[in-house]
Design an enzyme around this catalytic site. Structure first.
Site, PDB file in Angstrom:
ATOM      1  CG  ASN A   7       1.380   5.756   8.116  1.00 37.52           C
ATOM      2  OD1 ASN A   7       1.662   6.343   9.156  1.00 37.52           O
ATOM      3  ND2 ASN A   7       0.626   4.661   8.107  1.00 37.52           N
ATOM      4  CD  GLU A  34      -0.772   4.359  11.582  1.00 37.32           C
ATOM      5  OE1 GLU A  34       0.210   3.862  11.013  1.00 37.32           O
ATOM      6  OE2 GLU A  34      -1.070   4.141  12.770  1.00 37.32           O
ATOM      7  CG  ASP A 146       0.047   2.266   5.200  1.00 41.20           C
ATOM      8  OD1 ASP A 146       0.263   1.251   4.505  1.00 41.20           O
ATOM      9  OD2 ASP A 146       0.169   2.290   6.437  1.00 41.20           O
ATOM     10  CG  ASN A 148      -0.986  -1.561   6.088  1.00 43.92           C
ATOM     11  OD1 ASN A 148       0.196  -1.666   6.415  1.00 43.92           O
ATOM     12  ND2 ASN A 148      -1.859  -0.827   6.765  1.00 43.92           N
ATOM     13  CG  ASP A 216       3.499   3.793   2.648  1.00 43.81           C
ATOM     14  OD1 ASP A 216       2.573   4.300   3.298  1.00 43.81           O
ATOM     15  OD2 ASP A 216       4.365   3.038   3.148  1.00 43.81           O
ATOM     16  CG  ASP A 245       6.010   3.008  11.312  1.00 45.10           C
ATOM     17  OD1 ASP A 245       5.425   4.069  11.045  1.00 45.10           O
ATOM     18  OD2 ASP A 245       5.418   2.008  11.780  1.00 45.10           O
ATOM     19  CG  HIS A 246       4.663   4.199   6.855  1.00 38.99           C
ATOM     20  ND1 HIS A 246       4.118   3.326   5.942  1.00 38.99           N
ATOM     21  CD2 HIS A 246       4.191   3.809   8.067  1.00 38.99           C
ATOM     22  CE1 HIS A 246       3.344   2.455   6.569  1.00 38.99           C
ATOM     23  NE2 HIS A 246       3.367   2.715   7.861  1.00 38.99           N
TER      24      HIS A 246
END
Length: 254
Positions: A7, A34, A146, A148, A216, A245-246
């Site tokens: 991501n 994303e 991802d 989540n 992930d 951020d991933h």
DNA sequence: ATGGTTGCTTAGCAA
């Protein structure tokens, strides 16, 4: 054969990091999530110059997924195609090397009491129905993305802090187990018993504080699992200036 | 409970 998922949290903001990562890790297939850009905003020329083909399902501002591959791909399918009127670009499928790859960006879900959480749960149900429709053989499938969802407390550095949030909620963990019950295997957990994380919130300085979660994933059908030699999360990619951020997750298959 | 940080889009939302 190396398969990765990442991501990137905006492909435009991350294109330099993407090119560096491709060069360093040389994945055969890379699923991205994303993108936050329409297809015209994707750095296609650079990716092609690095030796990759790319199939895109972009969207302005939000969502957007892609699959990059060293070999040309077949049977590209964008979206869940289940008749639901859903403009969010969250899933892309393509076949290469005899395997079908799904790049998935599961809805975050906001707060457990919100409409967004209801959409997340419904979306996961729709994903499962998609798998039943298109992959009823339960073979030759690699579901990346991802999701989540942190499947269990071992996948959360500070479980008490995240308990019952949308990433750890019992209902999303149930949905994750429904994917397992379908016939998918969590490649990371099948090969490793340790804790490793793939996402750290920008807020509250999650990375410096070690407040990570493994959300992930690379899920494979049971026929693929014996080929799986190692699973890694590239935590280094989360360091330095302006990271996503991933962190990327990858597996090596025989 | 709140705040903290990015990215896209331009003050507010999403994560």
């Amino acid at each position: 054969m190396r398969i990765a998922t990442w991501n990137v949290n905006s492909i435009k903001a991350r294109s330099e990091r993407l090119m560096r990562w491709l060069e360093k890790y040389e994945p055969d297939v890379l699923c991205l999530q994303e993108l936050k850009a329409e297809d015209a905003g994707f750095p296609l020329a650079e990716v092609q110059a690095a030796g990759y083909s790319a199939v895109l399902y972009g969207q302005k501002t939000y969502n957007g997924v892609a699959i990059l591959s060293r070999e040309p791909v077949n049977d590209v399918q964008a979206g869940l195609n289940d008749g639901v009127d859903d403009p969010q670009a969250r899933v892309l499928s393509a076949e290469v090397h005899g395997l079908t790859f799904l790049s998935c960006y599961v809805p975050n879900g906001g707060e457990p009491s919100s409409e967004k959480f209801a959409y997340k749960l419904k979306w996961l149900e729709r994903l499962l129905a998609y798998l039943e429709r298109h992959h009823g053989s339960r073979e030759k499938l690699v579901l990346c993305g991802d999701l989540n969802i942190a499947p269990a407390d071992i996948d959360v550095a500070r479980p008490d802090e995240w308990r019952d949030t949308v990433l750890c909620h019992p209902l999303v963990r149930e949905a994750f187990q429904a994917l397992i019950a379908f016939g998918l295997v969590d490649s990371f957990r099948a090969l490793r018993t340790d804790s490793a994380y793939s996402w750290w919130d920008y807020r509250m300085l999650g990375f410096p504080k070690g407040n990570g979660l493994r959300i992930d994933h690379i899920l494979v059908t049971k026929d693929v699992l014996p080929r799986c030699k190692q699973v890694q999360i590239d935590r280094e990619e989360r360091k330095g200036k302006l990271p996503s951020d991933h962190a990327p997750v990858f597996i090596d298959l025989d």
